[in-house]
Design a protein around this motif. Structure first.
Motif, PDB file in Angstrom:
ATOM      1  N   HIS A 111      42.590  34.806  38.251  1.00  0.00           N
ATOM      2  CA  HIS A 111      42.371  33.889  37.478  1.00  0.00           C
ATOM      3  C   HIS A 111      41.212  32.968  37.855  1.00  0.00           C
ATOM      4  CE1 HIS A 111      45.886  33.343  34.268  1.00  0.00           C
ATOM      5  NE2 HIS A 111      45.718  34.603  34.832  1.00  0.00           N
ATOM      6  N   HIS A 112      41.248  32.225  39.098  1.00  0.00           N
ATOM      7  CA  HIS A 112      40.590  31.054  39.231  1.00  0.00           C
ATOM      8  C   HIS A 112      39.487  31.129  40.151  1.00  0.00           C
ATOM      9  CE1 HIS A 112      44.203  29.651  37.414  1.00  0.00           C
ATOM     10  NE2 HIS A 112      43.652  29.634  36.377  1.00  0.00           N
ATOM     11  N   HIS A 160      49.589  30.664  40.248  1.00  0.00           N
ATOM     12  CA  HIS A 160      48.598  30.213  39.307  1.00  0.00           C
ATOM     13  C   HIS A 160      47.634  28.791  39.879  1.00  0.00           C
ATOM     14  CE1 HIS A 160      47.274  29.051  35.131  1.00  0.00           C
ATOM     15  NE2 HIS A 160      46.896  30.058  35.399  1.00  0.00           N
ATOM     16  N   LEU A 227      48.471  24.122  37.645  1.00  0.00           N
ATOM     17  CA  LEU A 227      46.866  24.269  37.918  1.00  0.00           C
ATOM     18  C   LEU A 227      46.956  23.223  39.015  1.00  0.00           C
ATOM     19  CD1 LEU A 227      45.596  25.278  34.566  1.00  0.00           C
ATOM     20  CD2 LEU A 227      44.724  26.178  36.750  1.00  0.00           C
ATOM     21  N   HIS A 331      48.460  21.240  31.664  1.00  0.00           N
ATOM     22  CA  HIS A 331      48.007  22.472  32.030  1.00  0.00           C
ATOM     23  C   HIS A 331      47.105  22.225  33.227  1.00  0.00           C
ATOM     24  CE1 HIS A 331      46.996  26.919  31.921  1.00  0.00           C
ATOM     25  NE2 HIS A 331      45.673  26.414  31.488  1.00  0.00           N
ATOM     26  N   HIS A 398      41.419  22.270  29.974  1.00  0.00           N
ATOM     27  CA  HIS A 398      40.646  22.390  31.128  1.00  0.00           C
ATOM     28  C   HIS A 398      39.665  21.030  30.677  1.00  0.00           C
ATOM     29  CE1 HIS A 398      43.057  25.306  33.138  1.00  0.00           C
ATOM     30  NE2 HIS A 398      43.000  26.284  32.064  1.00  0.00           N
ATOM     31  N   GLY A 438      39.913  28.826  26.193  1.00  0.00           N
ATOM     32  CA  GLY A 438      40.629  28.500  27.572  1.00  0.00           C
ATOM     33  C   GLY A 438      40.117  27.393  28.556  1.00  0.00           C
ATOM     34  N   HIS A 439      39.067  27.950  29.359  1.00  0.00           N
ATOM     35  CA  HIS A 439      38.560  27.228  30.168  1.00  0.00           C
ATOM     36  C   HIS A 439      36.998  26.969  29.946  1.00  0.00           C
ATOM     37  CE1 HIS A 439      40.896  27.228  34.209  1.00  0.00           C
ATOM     38  NE2 HIS A 439      41.161  28.127  33.521  1.00  0.00           N
ATOM     39  N   LYS A 460      39.620  33.043  24.088  1.00  0.00           N
ATOM     40  CA  LYS A 460      40.886  33.874  24.277  1.00  0.00           C
ATOM     41  C   LYS A 460      40.535  34.887  23.027  1.00  0.00           C
ATOM     42  CE  LYS A 460      42.408  31.789  27.613  1.00  0.00           C
ATOM     43  NZ  LYS A 460      42.108  32.301  28.769  1.00  0.00           N
ATOM     44  N   HIS A 500      39.332  33.643  32.881  1.00  0.00           N
ATOM     45  CA  HIS A 500      40.143  32.406  32.824  1.00  0.00           C
ATOM     46  C   HIS A 500      39.012  31.302  33.505  1.00  0.00           C
ATOM     47  CE1 HIS A 500      44.098  33.473  31.660  1.00  0.00           C
ATOM     48  NE2 HIS A 500      43.559  34.794  31.943  1.00  0.00           N
TER      49      HIS A 500
END
Ligand code: RUQ
Ligand code: CUA
Length: 653
Positions: A111-112, A160, A227, A331, A398, A438-439, A460, A500
């Motif tokens: 993910h990040h 996550h 997050l 989030h 985000h 999303g991000h 997405k 992501h």
């Protein structure tokens, strides 16, 4: 906690989801095309991009490297997934990288990514990324662009709220999304409340060699930790985690975890806990997790099973953990470059909540509490609130920063990127995203020094943005010029897997350090064939070890006889090239594995278990010279009972 829910937003989330339609898209395009967007993204042939962007691959398990502003894809770096292109996770040397307490896991959900920092500035040494599914944190060395370390995270599930680094890369932090029984046990799921725990793991990073080790795990209440982000500047020493499902529901979460009007951002004073731990605090608890390290000299990974982990109960360290009420199942939590603003992106909200670090500290000092959760003080919302960005959009996820006083927040439901002023909290600009963003990433966006030239939103849904490729479309990123008052859409480009987060960095910080070859003289692989006379074949029972070399355009040995059905043949192949960008490949007919791509000076091993008698060829898979097609050899396989001795040819006539 008050019970109320904005049903209309929930309904939107569950049903309507994508508010934008394709007509908007056409209008948006016109705006972009009316400008000199093409010029701004054009990187002439032979020229280099200004930035690297490391874009997570989500369910590809990997990390993809792009150039900005061109959007050109440079490399896919295998991290958690087997990667036949290079043989990562297939070669004997790299299989240990994917070892876990559950055995060999050839995939994850990545993910990040986050790039290492020194004094709040990107230093370009490593990029970290989390595996969500079987909780792991990986480290990629930005000299080689290879994954060199993976540490499993015990007592966690759905890793996550990870993998973000503190401003001197003291820690890379990993938080569990799903709370679980700790230690794992066979209990009824409806005993969730109060029994399940959420582990927040602080993994220290050695300042010299970058080796990761779990310093401590903070054992928090059984919320979902979504997050996280580090404090910086004045808030350095703190780490912030969003929570949802503070209701601790265990079924129908889409309704039951949206009952509380506010969930929390957990503020963790890790410096205080570090001190507590350094003074002997915390409890060692039995655990079982893999620590996998790739060694650049031996070209080989080793996997060590770790047997315990230090666990800290937050109640044992008073003054170290506080809960910041934050509306609507937040989030992302994002901290501005100064470290003052703590932005809670309440994903069921239309407003953005901004807390003030200064106010948080004074609320703590003045004990402005609103009760507690499992003994952890809840700060009074009004006492810590800096303000809200009103009606900014629907469903904030985000936020990133340009270092010039602006925040850029993605809104999933209203599908837009919104620029707002950190001082006035006024919206300055909004641009539609195609579709359902999303991000967002601004190079250096998670640091004290962002490079506020471009923003990349990662979407997405792709729908009609590209030529159709059947039901499955790659995700789409969009590049914005953010140097002006208004954002300008410059480019769409497809990304692999599901991006992501991403991490961007000026190319100048890393490109000079990028390694070109592995020095043969420094190759310490156990089975390397370095000197000319090292090429040979050895039998040890039914195991056969082939010490092979490769150089344009020949394998040594090239023909091997005396192999038998039932043998396990290890090809240990060393590439003798010492020129940049001259790999050779190796592929053996019928091998139950991928081919190998072997870089200059490197040794890799693949295993072949011949099942039938015959004469079976192997060849180089990388077009390496005009005589690449000549780069081949044969293995003669005799019956199990054969008495034929091993023999091989070294390429003489
Ligand atoms: S999370 S949008 Cu890992 Cu926001 Cu993807
Ligand atoms: Cu070596 Cu083709």
């Amino acid at each position: 906690m008050r019970k109320s829910i904005n049903i209309s937003i929930l309904v939107l989330l569950i049903t309507g989801l994508f508010s934008c339609n394709t007509n908007d898209s056409k209008d948006g395009d016109k705006g972009a095309l009316a400008s000199n967007a093409a010029e701004k993204v054009y990187v002439a042939p032979g020229e280099h991009d200004e930035f690297y962007a490391f874009v997570s691959g989500g369910y590809s398990g990997n990390l993809t490297v792009y150039g900005l502003p061109s959007g050109r894809m440079f490399k896919e770096i295998p991290v958690f997934s087997q990667f036949p292109t290079s043989g990562y996770g297939y070669s004997e040397e790299t299989k240990p990288m994917l070892n876990t307490s559950h055995g060999f896991i050839p995939w994850d959900d990545a993910h990040h990514p986050d790039i290492s920092q020194t004094s709040g500035k990107l230093d370009g040494r490593w990029v970290f990324i989390n595996g969500n599914n079987t909780p792991r944190i990986a480290k990629i060395d930005l000299k080689t662009f290879e994954t060199t370390e993976i540490i499993e995270v015990p007592n966690s599930a759905g890793n996550h709220s990870s993998s973000f680094v503190t401003e001197n890369t003291e820690y890379v932090v990993a938080g569990t999304r799903f709370s679980v029984p700790v230690p794992q046990q066979d209990i009824a799921i409806n005993e969730y409340k109060g029994k399940f725990k959420g582990a927040l793991s602080f993994i220290s990073v050695d300042p010299e060699d970058g080796i990761m080790s779990i310093k401590f795990q903070l054992m928090m209440p059984g919320f979902n930790y979504d997050l996280s982000h580090p404090g910086r500047g004045k808030s350095h020493g703190w780490f912030f985690f969003t929570t949802y499902n503070t209701e601790e529901a265990n079924s129908l979460l889409e309704v039951n975890a949206s009952q509380n009007d506010k969930d929390f951002i957990a503020a963790v004073n890790w410096k205080k806990i570090e001190e507590y731990v350094n003074n002997g605090g915390g409890k060692m608890m039995p655990a079982n997790y893999a620590h996998n390290v790739y060694d650049d000299d031996t070209h080989t990974a080793t996997s060590t099973m770790m047997k315990e982990v230090l666990v800290v109960d937050p109640l044992e360290v008073p003054g170290a953990v506080f809960l910041l009420p934050t509306p609507k199942s937040p989030h992302g939590v994002d901290i501005d470059p100064s470290g003052e603003y703590i932005i809670g992106n309440g994903k069921l909200s239309a407003d953005l909540t901004i807390h003030s670090f200064t106010k948080m500290i004074s609320a703590i000092e003045n004990k402005k509490f609103d009760g507690d959760a499992y003994g952890i003080p809840i700060l009074k919302f009004e006492e810590i609130l800096r303000g809200t960005v009103k009606q900014a959009g629907l469903g904030p996820l985000h936020t990133e920063f340009d270092g010039k006083g602006n925040g850029y927040t993605t809104f999933f439901i209203s599908s837009e990127l919104v620029k707002w002023d950190l001082e006035t909290l006024e919206v300055i600009d909004r641009k539609p995203n195609y579709y359902s963003v999303g991000h967002v990433m601004i190079p250096g966006g998670n640091s004290a020094h962002p490079f506020g030239k471009y923003a990349v939103s990662m979407n997405k849904i792709t729908k009609d943005r590209y030529l159709p490729t059947g039901p499955e479309l790659e995700h789409s990123a969009q590049l914005f010029d953010i140097t002006g008052e208004k954002m300008e859409l410059l480019l769409d480009f497809p990304t692999h897997g599901e991006p992501h987060y991403a991490a961007g960095i000026p190319a100048s910080i890393i490109k000079e350090n990028s390694q070109k070859i592995y020095k043969l003289a420094e190759n310490e692989h156990e089975y390397a064939a370095i000197a000319n006379g090292d090429a040979r074949v050895e039998r040890d029972g039914n195991e056969v070890h082939v010490y092979m070399t490769m150089i344009r355009s020949h394998f040594t040995p090239d023909n091997i006889e005396g192999i038998k059905v039932g043998d396990k043949v290890y090809f240990h192949i060393t590439n003798h090239e010492q020129d940049f960008d001259v790999p050779h490949g190796f592929a053996m007919i019928g091998a139950n594995s991928s081919g190998l791509l072997i870089m200059p000076g490197q040794t890799k091993t693949t295993v072949w278990e011949p099942k039938e008698v015959g004469v079976w060829p192997f060849y180089c898979t990388d077009f390496c010279s005009a005589l690449h097609q000549e780069m081949q050899g044969y293995v003669r396989v005799s019956p199990k009972s054969s008495k034929l001795e091993l023999s091989w040819s070294l390429g003489e006539d």
